[in-house]
Write a protein that holds these residues in place. Structure first.
Motif, PDB file in Angstrom:
ATOM      1  N   THR A   1       0.854  -1.189   0.000  1.00  0.00           N
ATOM      2  CA  THR A   1       0.000   0.000   0.000  1.00  0.00           C
ATOM      3  C   THR A   1       0.890   1.240   0.000  1.00  0.00           C
TER       4      THR A   1
ATOM      5  N   VAL B   1       3.449   4.171   0.245  1.00  0.00           N
ATOM      6  CA  VAL B   1       4.886   4.190   0.553  1.00  0.00           C
ATOM      7  C   VAL B   1       5.166   5.412   1.414  1.00  0.00           C
ATOM      8  N   GLU B   2       5.962   5.209   2.465  1.00  0.00           N
ATOM      9  CA  GLU B   2       6.265   6.319   3.374  1.00  0.00           C
ATOM     10  C   GLU B   2       7.153   7.362   2.685  1.00  0.00           C
ATOM     11  N   PRO B   3       7.214   8.604   3.222  1.00  0.00           N
ATOM     12  CA  PRO B   3       8.043   9.650   2.591  1.00  0.00           C
ATOM     13  C   PRO B   3       9.500   9.237   2.500  1.00  0.00           C
TER      14      PRO B   3
ATOM     15  N   ALA C   1      12.339  10.637   3.135  1.00  0.00           N
ATOM     16  CA  ALA C   1      13.361  11.187   4.029  1.00  0.00           C
ATOM     17  C   ALA C   1      14.100  10.065   4.741  1.00  0.00           C
TER      18      ALA C   1
ATOM     19  N   ASN D   1      15.420   7.632   7.296  1.00  0.00           N
ATOM     20  CA  ASN D   1      14.776   7.243   8.539  1.00  0.00           C
ATOM     21  C   ASN D   1      15.793   6.648   9.509  1.00  0.00           C
TER      22      ASN D   1
ATOM     23  N   ALA E   1      14.622   3.719  11.580  1.00  0.00           N
ATOM     24  CA  ALA E   1      14.612   2.441  10.866  1.00  0.00           C
ATOM     25  C   ALA E   1      15.988   1.797  10.927  1.00  0.00           C
TER      26      ALA E   1
END
Lengths: 234, 217
Positions: free
Chosen positions: B2, B4-6, B8, B10, B13
């Motif tokens: 679904t 996708v995160e921005p 930048a 991380n 992470a």
């Protein structure tokens, strides 16, 4: 990661064993499947080891969801799978040495089974613990079932026996469970060798697919596999 | 997938990846250390059990897996790698030497063998430890599948010429392995070479101190 979708236990079992059977419909994990299915006993041994790995990977991945980020999910899955397989191999060698002697070479092969990665990615990373564990169990059983079907048919056609060498699984003191269903000396080499594995797997996939699609009897779902598959088999 | 995160970078992470990798490393290290002695014992016991199969019980009284020689004989065996040999002795006198060898010219890769030779130069037994020969044909080298290997049991090999060390099909003295000529020849060649090596280096093999290398003169 994303919020858990609700999915019933019954649906998980149906997907794992039938409508999304990892080996026969998603065609995942064919490398170990083809290599180790020459006899029923080998098939059961590898099937159980794989079942354990999917179950534990799904469990760990679901537990780690709070610190699992989208960018690093694949490396994390790989670390978990490789680590678990290493641990299972060591524990087997220490505590089940005889079984390890037989299955030893198959166990590292489990790492190459992309079924496990696929379940971590497509299911366990998005679901709560109970559902993730149940999915691991169901998918593992589905893979075990496919391995057993292929193993049994190859052993029966190739050697005319079933469950030969059962002592390898149950220990040297167990009774010999070999069923000989053919005249002594019967042998059809093709089915014991890799080409026979491909031929029989092809037939099994065709029969199983047509049976499952007739059973679900849903026209638009002609390719059921696509709903959960994210990667294709190697 | 679904959304996708921005894109930048991380840091969290990265940190979580490091933590997970570290935890898995600790778990593996813990398992490896706690199981290592048990695994070493199991391997040793399995090796001893295999070696024991080759010799008649009571014909020796030492721990077979402890009197080990490392044999360097480049050119004699197929591989340049040193060969492990185990000595069996009775009341301090060496009675047999067991060579752990690999025939690299099987039909489908390596065939690992154990070859027991009596001090008088005769063969005591040959066993296959591991192989990948064709099921139903080449796998008849396994004692579990056929008696082919039994022909080497207590076999006097004195006076056998190079020609004799072939299967009957090629005018030799040994039984054929139906449909697996290559497998049979590979085993025969390795056994012949070992017998030959023992005849040449017998004295050295018998007197060398344990755990030392034995070099070909």
């Amino acid at each position: 990661m994303s919020t858990p979708d609700t999915i019933t236990g019954q649906a998980i079992w149906r997907q794992g064993l039938l409508s999304s059977n990892p080996a026969l419909l998603q065609l995942l994990g064919l490398c170990p499947l083809l290599a180790i299915s020459n006899t029923l006993v080998n098939a059961i041994g590898l099937g159980i080891a794989t079942l354990l790995t999917v179950l534990l990977t799904n469990t760990l991945v679901s537990l780690l969801r709070p610190i699992l980020y989208y960018e690093i999910r694949i490396p994390v899955f790989v670390i978990i799978i490789a680590g678990l397989v290493t641990i299972i191999e060591r524990l087997m060698e220490a505590w089940l040495f005889d079984l390890y002697q037989t299955l030893g070479i198959f166990v590292p092969l489990i790492v190459t089974n992309c079924l496990i990665l696929a379940r971590a990615e497509a299911f366990a990373a998005r679901q709560r613990l109970p559902a993730a564990m149940l999915d691991g169990l169901a998918m593992g059983c589905g893979f075990l079932l496919a391995l057993m079907l292929l193993g049994a048919s190859r052993e029966l056609l190739g050697y005319g026996t079933l469950l030969a060498d059962s002592q390898l699984l149950l220990g040297p003191d167990s009774p010999d469970l070999t069923l000989r269903l053919s005249p002594a000396g019967y042998q059809f080499l093709l089915f014991s060798l890799p080409p026979g594995a491909f031929l029989l797997l092809g037939l099994l996939v065709a029969v199983f697919r047509s049976w499952v699609s007739r059973r679900t009897a849903v026209g638009q779902h002609s390719s059921i596999a696509t709903e959960t598959t994210t990667e294709s088999a190697p | 997938m679904t959304a996708v995160e921005p894109p930048a970078f991380n840091w969290r992470a990265l940190l979580s990846l490091a933590v997970i990798a570290g935890l898995m490393g600790v778990a593996i290290a813990a398992i490896v250390t706690t199981t290592s002695t048990r695994i070493a014992d199991q391997r040793m016991a399995a090796r001893l059990e295999r070696l024991t199969e080759l010799l008649p019980p009571g014909s020796y009284d030492n721990a077979l897996h402890q009197d080990i020689l490392v044999v360097n004989a480049p050119g004699q065996f197929q591989s340049e790698a040193p060969v492990t040999a185990y000595r069996a002795s009775l009341a301090g006198e060496v009675v047999s030497v067991i060579f752990a060898l690999t025939a690299h010219d099987g039909y489908n890769g390596d065939i690992d063998l154990l070859i027991a030779i009596h001090v008088d130069g005769s063969l005591q037994a040959v066993r296959v430890v591991r192989h990948q020969e064709t099921p139903g044909l080449g796998d008849q080298v396994e004692l579990r599948k056929s008696d082919w290997l039994k022909q080497f049991d207590q076999l006097s090999v004195s006076g056998l010429s190079h020609q004799d060390w072939q299967s009957r099909k090629y005018g030799g003295r040994f039984d054929n392995l139906t449909g697996a000529t290559i497998t049979a020849s590979a085993v025969l060649r390795t056994v012949e070479r070992t017998v030959e090596y023992f005849q040449q280096q017998r004295d050295k093999l018998l007197v060398a101190p344990a755990h030392r290398a034995v070099n070909q003169s």
